[in-house]
Design an enzyme around this catalytic site. Sequence first.
Site, PDB file in Angstrom:
ATOM      1  N   ARG A 222      38.885 -30.532  17.395  1.00 30.42           N
ATOM      2  CA  ARG A 222      40.297 -30.721  17.162  1.00 30.42           C
ATOM      3  C   ARG A 222      40.679 -29.950  15.915  1.00 30.42           C
ATOM      4  O   ARG A 222      39.921 -29.923  14.937  1.00 30.42           O
ATOM      5  CB  ARG A 222      40.606 -32.208  16.970  1.00 30.42           C
ATOM      6  CG  ARG A 222      40.673 -32.956  18.301  1.00 30.42           C
ATOM      7  CD  ARG A 222      41.284 -34.326  18.109  1.00 30.42           C
ATOM      8  NE  ARG A 222      40.378 -35.218  17.407  1.00 30.42           N
ATOM      9  CZ  ARG A 222      40.755 -36.277  16.719  1.00 30.42           C
ATOM     10  NH1 ARG A 222      42.040 -36.579  16.615  1.00 30.42           N
ATOM     11  NH2 ARG A 222      39.871 -37.045  16.117  1.00 30.42           N
TER      12      ARG A 222
ATOM     13  N   ALA B  15      42.354 -25.748   9.794  1.00 33.98           N
ATOM     14  CA  ALA B  15      42.217 -27.143   9.399  1.00 33.98           C
ATOM     15  C   ALA B  15      41.498 -27.970  10.458  1.00 33.98           C
ATOM     16  O   ALA B  15      42.027 -28.944  10.968  1.00 33.98           O
ATOM     17  CB  ALA B  15      43.584 -27.752   9.067  1.00 33.98           C
TER      18      ALA B  15
ATOM     19  N   THR C 195      41.271  -9.171   8.293  1.00 27.48           N
ATOM     20  CA  THR C 195      41.821  -9.113   6.938  1.00 27.48           C
ATOM     21  C   THR C 195      43.241  -9.661   6.884  1.00 27.48           C
ATOM     22  O   THR C 195      43.884  -9.593   5.842  1.00 27.48           O
ATOM     23  CB  THR C 195      41.845  -7.653   6.437  1.00 27.48           C
ATOM     24  OG1 THR C 195      42.593  -6.881   7.370  1.00 27.48           O
ATOM     25  CG2 THR C 195      40.446  -7.098   6.328  1.00 27.48           C
ATOM     26  N   ALA C 196      43.731 -10.176   8.005  1.00 23.58           N
ATOM     27  CA  ALA C 196      45.094 -10.702   8.040  1.00 23.58           C
ATOM     28  C   ALA C 196      45.043 -12.242   8.047  1.00 23.58           C
ATOM     29  O   ALA C 196      44.397 -12.836   7.197  1.00 23.58           O
ATOM     30  CB  ALA C 196      45.827 -10.137   9.258  1.00 23.58           C
TER      31      ALA C 196
ATOM     32  N   MET D 163      41.818 -14.298   7.550  1.00 19.67           N
ATOM     33  CA  MET D 163      41.261 -14.381   6.205  1.00 19.67           C
ATOM     34  C   MET D 163      41.779 -15.631   5.493  1.00 19.67           C
ATOM     35  O   MET D 163      41.029 -16.320   4.809  1.00 19.67           O
ATOM     36  CB  MET D 163      41.613 -13.135   5.418  1.00 19.67           C
ATOM     37  CG  MET D 163      40.816 -12.985   4.140  1.00 19.67           C
ATOM     38  SD  MET D 163      40.945 -11.303   3.470  1.00 19.67           S
ATOM     39  CE  MET D 163      42.487 -11.447   2.584  1.00 19.67           C
TER      40      MET D 163
ATOM     41  N   ASP E 167      52.595  -3.297   7.374  1.00 19.87           N
ATOM     42  CA  ASP E 167      51.746  -3.622   8.516  1.00 19.87           C
ATOM     43  C   ASP E 167      52.577  -4.164   9.677  1.00 19.87           C
ATOM     44  O   ASP E 167      52.274  -3.899  10.841  1.00 19.87           O
ATOM     45  CB  ASP E 167      50.692  -4.659   8.105  1.00 19.87           C
ATOM     46  CG  ASP E 167      49.597  -4.029   7.248  1.00 19.87           C
ATOM     47  OD1 ASP E 167      49.684  -2.819   6.979  1.00 19.87           O
ATOM     48  OD2 ASP E 167      48.660  -4.743   6.859  1.00 19.87           O
ATOM     49  N   GLY E 168      53.634  -4.921   9.337  1.00 15.36           N
ATOM     50  CA  GLY E 168      54.472  -5.487  10.393  1.00 15.36           C
ATOM     51  C   GLY E 168      55.101  -4.411  11.257  1.00 15.36           C
ATOM     52  O   GLY E 168      55.206  -4.551  12.477  1.00 15.36           O
TER      53      GLY E 168
ATOM     54  N   ASN F  86      46.099  -7.634  15.765  1.00 15.16           N
ATOM     55  CA  ASN F  86      45.529  -8.447  14.706  1.00 15.16           C
ATOM     56  C   ASN F  86      44.994  -9.773  15.247  1.00 15.16           C
ATOM     57  O   ASN F  86      43.804 -10.031  15.169  1.00 15.16           O
ATOM     58  CB  ASN F  86      46.567  -8.743  13.609  1.00 15.16           C
ATOM     59  CG  ASN F  86      46.518  -7.751  12.456  1.00 15.16           C
ATOM     60  OD1 ASN F  86      45.572  -6.964  12.355  1.00 15.16           O
ATOM     61  ND2 ASN F  86      47.519  -7.789  11.594  1.00 15.16           N
TER      62      ASN F  86
END
Lengths: 272, 272, 272, 272
Positions: free
Chosen positions: B161, B198, B174-175, B178, B65-66, B133
């Site tokens: 925040r 987070a 999906t990258a 996810m 994919d990269g 992406n």
Amino acid sequence: MKTLLISRIDKPEVLAYAGEVERLLLSYGYHVALEGSTAIAMGREEDGEWLDETDADIVVAIGGDGTVLLAVQKMRRQIPVIGINKGHVGFLAELESGEVPAFFRNLQRRMRLELRMRIALSTDSEHLGEALNEAVIVTARPAKMLRFTIVIDGVEVEEFRADGLIVATPTGSTAYAMSGGGPIVDPKFDGFLLVPLAPYMLSSRPHLIDSSRDLKIRLESAKPAQIVLDGRGSVPIGTNVELTVRRAENPAVFIDAGKNFFLKVREKLHSL
Amino acid sequence: MKTLLISRIDKPEVLAYAGEVERLLLSYGYHVALEGSTAIAMGREEDGEWLDETDADIVVAIGGDGTVLLAVQKMRRQIPVIGINKGHVGFLAELESGEVPAFFRNLQRRMRLELRMRIALSTDSEHLGEALNEAVIVTARPAKMLRFTIVIDGVEVEEFRADGLIVATPTGSTAYAMSGGGPIVDPKFDGFLLVPLAPYMLSSRPHLIDSSRDLKIRLESAKPAQIVLDGRGSVPIGTNVELTVRRAENPAVFIDAGKNFFLKVREKLHSL
Amino acid sequence: MKTLLISRIDKPEVLAYAGEVERLLLSYGYHVALEGSTAIAMGREEDGEWLDETDADIVVAIGGDGTVLLAVQKMRRQIPVIGINKGHVGFLAELESGEVPAFFRNLQRRMRLELRMRIALSTDSEHLGEALNEAVIVTARPAKMLRFTIVIDGVEVEEFRADGLIVATPTGSTAYAMSGGGPIVDPKFDGFLLVPLAPYMLSSRPHLIDSSRDLKIRLESAKPAQIVLDGRGSVPIGTNVELTVRRAENPAVFIDAGKNFFLKVREKLHSL
Amino acid sequence: MKTLLISRIDKPEVLAYAGEVERLLLSYGYHVALEGSTAIAMGREEDGEWLDETDADIVVAIGGDGTVLLAVQKMRRQIPVIGINKGHVGFLAELESGEVPAFFRNLQRRMRLELRMRIALSTDSEHLGEALNEAVIVTARPAKMLRFTIVIDGVEVEEFRADGLIVATPTGSTAYAMSGGGPIVDPKFDGFLLVPLAPYMLSSRPHLIDSSRDLKIRLESAKPAQIVLDGRGSVPIGTNVELTVRRAENPAVFIDAGKNFFLKVREKLHSL
């Protein structure tokens, strides 16, 4: 313009408020009829008109999101609806009472409508109904006795066990699907949001599927399962069934009160 | 038909395989050129053509994919691209090596293209780039020093925040999105998927926003922040900035290998 | 009873308040010393005593959770500490300013202490430090370049890629670990709470491990990683390392202000 | 040593295998009795002994986790139990059939026991039962008609609406609580793991509470609610009730087969 008023009937103060709205609308020159059950609850059975027969131009639903969902479900053709919120923060019942007079005065000059996709569920042999928020597939008791297979464009793309499965519209992404951990989805999309309830595998995460896809849900269940449409009533579907999920032919039609969807989401989340 | 081959260059066995693909394509009558860095890595600098100048009809990206993301990022105009997967399960690199001969034989008769939305990021004064992406906004160290305000259609709809914010396309759902807990989103949609990393408040959940919306992201940061586009390089954006997120004018163009998106998701999840 | 005052020094109004607390304590008959940096910030360098040398009986930390964490980290032996909150809702800084006078009057009659487990991290060759809330293992840039292997009682029990890993105490379950999606853990437990940050596999869910277990964390990283202890400073740990996580020999000692832990959680969550 | 065999009785092949185990144990010199229902299913009613009256030294449960849970629930005093797994990956049924001969040969020389906390539920007037994995409080139909208030040490620390509430032991953290999004908890802890099912507010996250706390759960429900203990049977509890959750006086007693708990978790997650 003819309006049909439908009110939540289990709260006397809401019914009383519905009477106020009626007088206000009459004073503005609207024609006003009462929905059948609302008329009965107000002791004015003779003024009742049923939602599946009315020729009203617009429907005013007084109560909360539940009243709006009920109105939409009962209409045969989708009449433009506006909800007045008399309960907790509402998503579908957009108007607060203080906004009601200005809204109906302006409405006589200009009405902007917003279409909201609904989903239609059927089996091979039977049409099960439509939902504006979501259809939930469950058994009577949670215990992962349900095995789901998701079939998209003819390919089995996922299989999982869960307590249940929510099939929501973008409109419903802020309702039950949100409790199940689903994302907030812009109602401008036409799609099916699948959110499993307490899935056995955590990898079974929410999926958002374009409404142009051919979506089928296969269900195997140890006990008879049921479908609950928009949180109201339930349709038994047995233990082995293949459901077809489609975009309903007729979307719900809302009168746009100019509220920003995402701002409502924020307000609701903060009021929780 | 002229093809340009681009290969992952840090793995000799992938480079060697790229040579095999070249010979195969020549034997089928394709014209073949090598992308600049790939040519250098193969010791054939004179055969190199850069992605922003080539007149190739299609691009074949060999690696994972990269490599596909890199190829799409380097093209000036979007040329149809097909990826061959030589690594872990790929989403964008759809072809497995066993499928390569049949695919390229058939391609001479019929090519089906699939457009994939990209996002474009800019500030008031500067275009920052495109991503197929996702764009990730982060600081160098996680510690909730980033305060985000999401502005949709001119209304501040959320403020939170978080360690960072992922702005993904449906393709990117999906990258990295996810891993951040986002939903799987059908690439048939054109929209922006926002997934906070987070977040300090758990109520900051993933949002999917239609690409027709006017989306701005305001950022206040105690330390200089940066944007990483498709996991490659990073653009410094300072400590106070308003970003505009738009659908890029030119979508990526993939040659359709006939794989079902949701099935790839399942396979990937199971191979983890 | 000798008290050592430590204050947040980057906010003049907090420093001024620290002066008020000093006068109050003196009026109650306490001996009062100032922590070194606090003394310097107040222009009274000669009254300073450092936390690693003081013979104070109790430490009063004025500011917020960060000030309490700093005080605990700087003590050589763990002196009973009480925090006064002058910022957002605090967990460790339990006292609100209005409660200060009554608290210190009563303290002369009766003091109840609460021990809070800390974690100690080390490599084969080096002690890295202690943390009361959490140790976070990260690289400078999020991109799943970290591969973790969790070894419990000599057995490799899990392996995953993630942006980082939080190793928290129950006390820290309401801090950064909460943003990472961890559960709220009663500080009566002695254990290690592992919360991966943006794990590549969703199945990598929070684990709570008894402190009697032999816990090791193996890390392979493409780029140099670092450990951040209680959100302050960072210790470089290279690209391949095995960390040992233990309960620190000396727990933090808090003077109990009689607040219910779970009620504080609720208040904090509602104030977000 | 006297063993009592209890088998899953709805699968003939498991019953047949139970016969093999019986012969094996006899050949090793064990005394063997059959549990009542197992004896009936094997057509040997006269060899039956009930779990609440037996004087067996150990119980061998053949089937899966459900069989072990049933055995523990039916014992009056807790007899050491070992489970043999004949189904999917088991947590409580630790032995695979290939390990059975060696295990029972060694058992005559040395037996290591592991105690596992159970929870006891009661109302003011009534003892409702014990659970080794979890107690689940639900109504017959999901729709957030349940309002829970959590009271810890006499303080109302949280209030939320949800489809249900799982009160699990650490042992049960790998069972239903895991589907609800709970953390993996080391069974070395004695505590109560609360996991809400589809909570209306997302901030209602899992809590782990020390077993020394005084824990009460107040429930208001629009429709009669019920408690399901270890997934078996259900106890009606009406619409308004205060439940007391305690550590059961008698923990379950397992014969330790030397498996690492966290490794079992990993294997189970990978087999899903």
